[in-house]
Design a protein around this motif. Structure first.
Motif, PDB file in Angstrom:
ATOM      1  N   UNK A   1       0.818  -1.203   0.000  1.00  0.00           N
ATOM      2  CA  UNK A   1       0.000   0.000   0.000  1.00  0.00           C
ATOM      3  C   UNK A   1       0.861   1.266   0.000  1.00  0.00           C
ATOM      4  N   UNK A   2       1.903   1.272   0.815  1.00  0.00           N
ATOM      5  CA  UNK A   2       2.811   2.431   0.851  1.00  0.00           C
ATOM      6  C   UNK A   2       3.490   2.610  -0.499  1.00  0.00           C
ATOM      7  N   UNK A   3       3.973   1.509  -1.058  1.00  0.00           N
ATOM      8  CA  UNK A   3       4.646   1.576  -2.363  1.00  0.00           C
ATOM      9  C   UNK A   3       3.687   2.080  -3.442  1.00  0.00           C
TER      10      UNK A   3
ATOM     11  N   UNK B   1       3.268   8.701 -16.452  1.00  0.00           N
ATOM     12  CA  UNK B   1       2.507   7.489 -16.757  1.00  0.00           C
ATOM     13  C   UNK B   1       3.259   6.226 -16.332  1.00  0.00           C
ATOM     14  N   UNK B   2       4.592   6.258 -16.386  1.00  0.00           N
ATOM     15  CA  UNK B   2       5.379   5.119 -15.915  1.00  0.00           C
ATOM     16  C   UNK B   2       5.128   4.877 -14.428  1.00  0.00           C
ATOM     17  N   UNK B   3       5.182   5.929 -13.619  1.00  0.00           N
ATOM     18  CA  UNK B   3       4.967   5.758 -12.184  1.00  0.00           C
ATOM     19  C   UNK B   3       3.524   5.377 -11.871  1.00  0.00           C
ATOM     20  N   UNK B   4       2.562   5.883 -12.623  1.00  0.00           N
ATOM     21  CA  UNK B   4       1.177   5.450 -12.417  1.00  0.00           C
ATOM     22  C   UNK B   4       1.002   3.976 -12.773  1.00  0.00           C
TER      23      UNK B   4
ATOM     24  N   UNK C   1       0.514  -1.764 -11.019  1.00  0.00           N
ATOM     25  CA  UNK C   1       1.090  -3.116 -11.001  1.00  0.00           C
ATOM     26  C   UNK C   1       1.283  -3.586  -9.564  1.00  0.00           C
ATOM     27  N   UNK C   2       1.784  -2.699  -8.711  1.00  0.00           N
ATOM     28  CA  UNK C   2       1.984  -3.056  -7.304  1.00  0.00           C
ATOM     29  C   UNK C   2       0.641  -3.317  -6.619  1.00  0.00           C
ATOM     30  N   UNK C   3      -0.357  -2.498  -6.951  1.00  0.00           N
ATOM     31  CA  UNK C   3      -1.687  -2.689  -6.360  1.00  0.00           C
ATOM     32  C   UNK C   3      -2.280  -4.040  -6.785  1.00  0.00           C
ATOM     33  N   UNK C   4      -2.124  -4.379  -8.062  1.00  0.00           N
ATOM     34  CA  UNK C   4      -2.631  -5.673  -8.548  1.00  0.00           C
ATOM     35  C   UNK C   4      -1.854  -6.829  -7.927  1.00  0.00           C
ATOM     36  N   UNK C   5      -0.548  -6.647  -7.755  1.00  0.00           N
ATOM     37  CA  UNK C   5       0.253  -7.706  -7.127  1.00  0.00           C
ATOM     38  C   UNK C   5      -0.218  -7.949  -5.703  1.00  0.00           C
TER      39      UNK C   5
END
Length: 161
Positions: free
Chosen positions: A87-89, A138-141, A146-150
């Protein structure tokens, strides 16, 4: 490559990067506060267009840079403390991406309306900045999503990533 396998070296590198981001954050804050004060006299004060441009660009750069550096240091801090939180990431990368895209929008508007000459060189310079900020934002979004889906798949399937 062997240096990256050494955990002690990696943690020192993370700590150095974190403190570097804190230093940049401090510089952005100082730049936002000191530049308008220092340049008030030389640029002619509030009635001057050059001073208005300095305040506009300086505050935009200072606030955006501070938010980006803070969130980057936050990611490194969670990595350093072994309290890795998806979540933090995800939130940090989302804020970095949004900040870059907002900076792109505001910079494009200010640069278009506050610049005197709008020739070919003007549009080439604006295109370079627009391209870099939009790709970065857009890269950071995308990384945030991706992190949220992981995290979602990890909790659903109880898998380790």
């Amino acid at each position: 490559m062997w240096l990256l396998n050494d955990k002690c070296f990696v943690m020192k590198l993370v700590k150095i990067l974190k403190y570097t981001l804190y230093a940049f954050m401090s510089l952005y804050l100082l730049m936002t506060i000191i530049n308008p004060i220092a340049m008030y006299g030389p640029l002619g004060g509030f009635g001057s267009q050059a001073y208005a441009n300095l305040i506009s660009y300086g505050s935009l750069t200072g606030v955006a840079g501070t938010i980006i550096c803070f969130n980057g240091a936050r990611v490194l801090k969670s990595f350093e403390e072994n309290s890795f939180s998806f979540e933090v990431m995800s939130n940090s990368f989302k804020w970095i991406g949004l900040c870059l895209l907002i900076a792109l929008l505001v910079h494009s508007i200010l640069y278009t309306y506050l610049s005197d000459a709008q020739d070919e060189e003007f549009f080439i310079n604006m295109f370079d900045t627009t391209l870099v900020l939009s790709i970065s934002g857009f890269f950071f979004l995308a990384i945030s999503q991706i992190i949220k889906k992981a995290d979602y798949y990890k909790t659903q399937n109880d898998l380790t990533i």
